[in-house]
Write an enzyme that holds these catalytic residues in place. Sequence first.
Site, PDB file in Angstrom:
ATOM      1  N   HIS A 130      68.208  55.246  12.309  1.00 16.91           N
ATOM      2  CA  HIS A 130      67.967  54.092  11.183  1.00 16.91           C
ATOM      3  C   HIS A 130      68.976  53.943  10.083  1.00 16.91           C
ATOM      4  O   HIS A 130      69.808  52.904  10.068  1.00 16.91           O
ATOM      5  CB  HIS A 130      66.666  54.430  10.956  1.00 16.91           C
ATOM      6  CG  HIS A 130      66.332  53.235   9.673  1.00 16.91           C
ATOM      7  ND1 HIS A 130      65.286  52.313  10.128  1.00 16.91           N
ATOM      8  CD2 HIS A 130      66.570  53.112   8.633  1.00 16.91           C
ATOM      9  CE1 HIS A 130      65.082  51.598   8.982  1.00 16.91           C
ATOM     10  NE2 HIS A 130      65.852  52.069   8.064  1.00 16.91           N
ATOM     11  N   GLU A 131      69.323  55.119   9.723  1.00 15.04           N
ATOM     12  CA  GLU A 131      70.381  55.346   8.774  1.00 15.04           C
ATOM     13  C   GLU A 131      71.777  54.892   9.107  1.00 15.04           C
ATOM     14  O   GLU A 131      72.450  54.128   8.414  1.00 15.04           O
ATOM     15  CB  GLU A 131      70.277  56.434   7.715  1.00 15.04           C
ATOM     16  CG  GLU A 131      69.214  56.683   7.270  1.00 15.04           C
ATOM     17  CD  GLU A 131      68.657  55.499   6.303  1.00 15.04           C
ATOM     18  OE1 GLU A 131      69.376  55.029   5.540  1.00 15.04           O
ATOM     19  OE2 GLU A 131      67.333  55.241   6.051  1.00 15.04           O
ATOM     20  N   HIS A 156      72.100  51.186   9.572  1.00 16.65           N
ATOM     21  CA  HIS A 156      72.401  50.320   8.178  1.00 16.65           C
ATOM     22  C   HIS A 156      73.837  50.586   8.049  1.00 16.65           C
ATOM     23  O   HIS A 156      74.707  49.496   7.554  1.00 16.65           O
ATOM     24  CB  HIS A 156      71.493  51.188   7.243  1.00 16.65           C
ATOM     25  CG  HIS A 156      70.179  50.770   6.956  1.00 16.65           C
ATOM     26  ND1 HIS A 156      69.888  49.091   6.875  1.00 16.65           N
ATOM     27  CD2 HIS A 156      69.245  51.351   6.775  1.00 16.65           C
ATOM     28  CE1 HIS A 156      68.539  49.250   6.677  1.00 16.65           C
ATOM     29  NE2 HIS A 156      68.126  50.364   6.539  1.00 16.65           N
ATOM     30  N   HIS A 173      67.199  45.672   8.270  1.00 16.56           N
ATOM     31  CA  HIS A 173      65.888  45.751   8.894  1.00 16.56           C
ATOM     32  C   HIS A 173      64.994  44.639   9.661  1.00 16.56           C
ATOM     33  O   HIS A 173      65.258  43.308   9.454  1.00 16.56           O
ATOM     34  CB  HIS A 173      64.468  45.742   7.545  1.00 16.56           C
ATOM     35  CG  HIS A 173      64.646  47.094   6.895  1.00 16.56           C
ATOM     36  ND1 HIS A 173      65.167  47.112   5.576  1.00 16.56           N
ATOM     37  CD2 HIS A 173      64.839  48.561   7.218  1.00 16.56           C
ATOM     38  CE1 HIS A 173      65.264  48.355   5.125  1.00 16.56           C
ATOM     39  NE2 HIS A 173      65.271  49.344   6.158  1.00 16.56           N
TER      40      HIS A 173
END
Length: 190
Positions: A20-21, A24, A30
């Site tokens: 997830h990071e 980003h 998101h």
Amino acid sequence: MRKQNLSIGENCDHLGTVEHEFLHALGFWHEQSRSDRDDYVTIVWNQIKADKKNNFISYNETVSSSLGVPYDYGSVMHYSKTAFSKTGEPTIVTKTPEFLDVIGQRLEFSDSDLLKLNRLYNCTTASTFLDSCHFEEPNICGMIQGDGGNAKWARVQRVKGGPQTDYTNLGRCQGLIASYIDSLKWDCVT
């Protein structure tokens, strides 16, 4: 383009949270920030902590492009149903009820996450960890199977007992993936 630092610390050390990071850092927003999100989820604004409401803003396609990929309840970039909740009640409710306990999964990239990543960076081929490793060799991409015990590495399509007993989630799944998702600490989600 400038360098982006990633800080992966306590409560952020699950594989899906790291993915997830990284997404980003690679330019992803998101999933519930998409311009079409209101067709798929309802944001329960009065349940969200006041200082966290900015995490639920939706953006138009010029800011957060869907890259032509349908909305993905299973995206590693989607918040859970109780993300930043004041009371533990849902802050996000899926319009398709069966996906309420799916959103917010931090097990691994979804197929749509990978498709969007490939489209964003104009990749024509994709490679996954399992596709680049050979399970027939003793040293599997740096993972050494110990001499103790009689376990042998195997790449399989399914396992007896289903995903609750599969090595990929180490027994953390109950029901769908609700108990695992609900147990995650969301303070580290950015």
